[in-house]
Design an enzyme around this catalytic site. Structure first.
Site, PDB file in Angstrom:
ATOM      1  N   HIS A 409      40.013 -23.473  91.611  1.00 45.06           N
ATOM      2  CA  HIS A 409      39.190 -24.470  92.303  1.00 45.06           C
ATOM      3  C   HIS A 409      38.914 -25.710  91.464  1.00 45.06           C
ATOM      4  O   HIS A 409      38.309 -26.671  91.956  1.00 45.06           O
ATOM      5  CB  HIS A 409      37.861 -23.831  92.732  1.00 45.06           C
ATOM      6  CG  HIS A 409      37.346 -24.343  94.045  1.00 45.06           C
ATOM      7  ND1 HIS A 409      37.836 -25.476  94.651  1.00 45.06           N
ATOM      8  CD2 HIS A 409      36.384 -23.872  94.868  1.00 45.06           C
ATOM      9  CE1 HIS A 409      37.197 -25.689  95.782  1.00 45.06           C
ATOM     10  NE2 HIS A 409      36.308 -24.734  95.950  1.00 45.06           N
ATOM     11  N   ASP A 413      41.424 -27.514  96.102  1.00 49.31           N
ATOM     12  CA  ASP A 413      40.289 -27.343  97.005  1.00 49.31           C
ATOM     13  C   ASP A 413      40.671 -26.403  98.150  1.00 49.31           C
ATOM     14  O   ASP A 413      41.850 -26.088  98.368  1.00 49.31           O
ATOM     15  CB  ASP A 413      39.836 -28.688  97.558  1.00 49.31           C
ATOM     16  CG  ASP A 413      39.236 -29.580  96.475  1.00 49.31           C
ATOM     17  OD1 ASP A 413      38.620 -29.019  95.540  1.00 49.31           O
ATOM     18  OD2 ASP A 413      39.394 -30.805  96.558  1.00 49.31           O
TER      19      ASP A 413
END
Length: 437
Positions: A409, A413
């Site tokens: 992350h 995304d």
């Protein structure tokens, strides 16, 4: 008769050294050209070293558990003829800037007979050789972080640390760059005391980790510490894939002498999705993102001893389904029979783990560093499913499969990670039954 120095051969980009596991011959034994004479281990894989000449082993220079660098002599053979290999055939000499004096080199290299055991946090990749030198010279982890590595992805090489030892105390340690000062690496929050030592109860069996299990454990902890993991899930109807394979597997095996598994199809779909979303095919280097040109697919493979290894399908985007099938079968066979070469496990840019081969429906795989994503493929199960038809919805028996996509992350995304997974889903669910093999 002449002397021949058996050198540790090059084992692929980024592999600079190996540990001697065991010698398959003893001093005084006669060996033939291409005989495997010694088993070695790198951080990636175990392999054998063959001799390029026939002769008699007169001296073994590197003993079990010792570390040798690429190009270094590990044994001396007596061969027919008047001339053996010369020093010019060995690894290049140290450059003046990094070459320590004889006394320093002796002091540093002598302890390498003992396996490195220095404890480091895992934030910094250190090879066994570099760990050994750091331990012998009492170089702390904070000092190591000031050394600018010249190896692959900034790793500290033997030459880097020897140069540091030679100049230690002669100049102030380099200061962190302004960017590093402005954005220091986050420190773990100390919420509790270190875990207490576990005492084995009566009847418990204590099983020491083997070398590969130790490497796996270290890499998995490092991977979780570095990358914040997020996982997306999707269920895919692979009925067309199952039908297509059933129709073609006998034809393919008769024509090619190879088994046709589901893995080439999965790899093909993943490669197409990576081409749609190339920012999945990246690595993180500090505050930079390295976008990879090649698509090299790692294939997590369970070994008979329960350990895991990840051979790599190089340039998977350039292979046909037939080519993928052959490459996958070859790598899987050599992995399970300990025939992989070090370069076979290097350079992966994305990994697939087939947890369905163990009967599992899904999993949450750990991203192997320095990649930023990994896909887990679950078991294919027949289930009732709703199908939309021109005459309305119907319930039919279909072949369904879960996929789980773990991604880093920091740079991936949810939208990118999720869309990439959806494209793999679409390619598999809409598989063309007329696809040529």
């Amino acid at each position: 008769m002449a002397e021949y120095k058996l050198l540790l051969p090059s084992m692929g980009e980024g592999v600079m050294e190996a540990t001697i596991i065991t010698w398959l011959f003893s001093e005084g034994d006669t060996v033939k050209e291409d005989d495997s004479v010694v088993e070695i281990a790198t951080d990636k894989v175990d392999s054998d070293v063959p001799t390029p000449v026939s002769g008699k082993i007169v001296k073994i220079l590197k003993q079990k558990d010792e570390v040798a660098k690429v190009g270094e002599a590990i044994a001396i053979l007596e061969i027919e003829g008047e001339g053996g290999n010369t020093a010019s055939e060995e690894a290049p000499a140290e450059s003046p800037a990094s070459a320590p004096d004889t006394e320093t080199l002796k002091t540093i290299e002598e302890p390498l007979k003992v396996s490195a055991s220095a404890e480091f946090s895992g934030d910094l990749y250190l090879s066994p050789l570099v760990k050994s030198i750091a331990q012998q010279e009492n170089i702390s982890e904070s000092e190591l972080k000031t050394i600018k590595g010249s190896g692959l992805e900034g790793r500290i090489t033997k030459e880097d640390i020897l140069a540091y030892v030679k100049n230690r105390g002669k100049q102030p340690a380099p200061q962190a760059s302004p960017v590093q000062q402005a954005a220091p690496a986050p420190q773990p929050v100390q919420t509790s005391a270190p875990a207490a030592t576990i005492t084995a109860a009566a009847g418990d069996e204590i099983i020491p980790m083997d070398r590969m299990r130790k490497i796996i454990a270290e890499n998995m902890v490092k991977a979780k510490q570095i990358a914040p993991h997020v996982t997306s899930f999707i269920e895919t109807d692979v009925t067309n894939v199952v039908k297509w394979r059933n129709k073609n597997k006998a034809i393919f095996e008769k024509r090619e002498g190879e088994k046709l598994t589901f893995m080439p199809i999965f790899v093909k779909a993943v490669v197409k999705a990576i081409q749609d979303f190339p920012m999945i095919n990246v690595s993180v280097n500090g505050e930079n993102i390295i976008k990879k040109k090649n698509i090299n697919i790692g294939m997590a493979t369970a070994l008979p001893d329960g350990n895991l290894i990840v051979p790599v399908i190089k340039n998977a985007d350039q292979l046909s389904l037939s080519g993928l099938a052959k490459a996958i079968n070859d790598l899987a066979y050599r992995a399970r029979n300990r025939k992989l070469k070090p370069e076979d496990t290097q350079g992966a840019t994305y990994t697939i783990s087939n947890v369905g081969s163990f009967g599992n429906l899904m999993g949450t795989p750990i991203i192997p560093q320095p990649q930023v994503a990994i896909l887990a493929i679950g078991a294919i199960v027949k289930k009732p499913a709703v199908l939309e038809t021109a005459d309305g919805d119907v319930i039919a028996i279909r072949n369904l499969m879960f996929m789980s996509h773990s991604y880093d992350h920091r740079v991936v995304d949810g939208s990118l990670g999720g869309m990439m997974l959806k494209h793999v889903h679409d390619y598999l669910q809409n598989w063309d039954l007329n696809t040529e093999i």
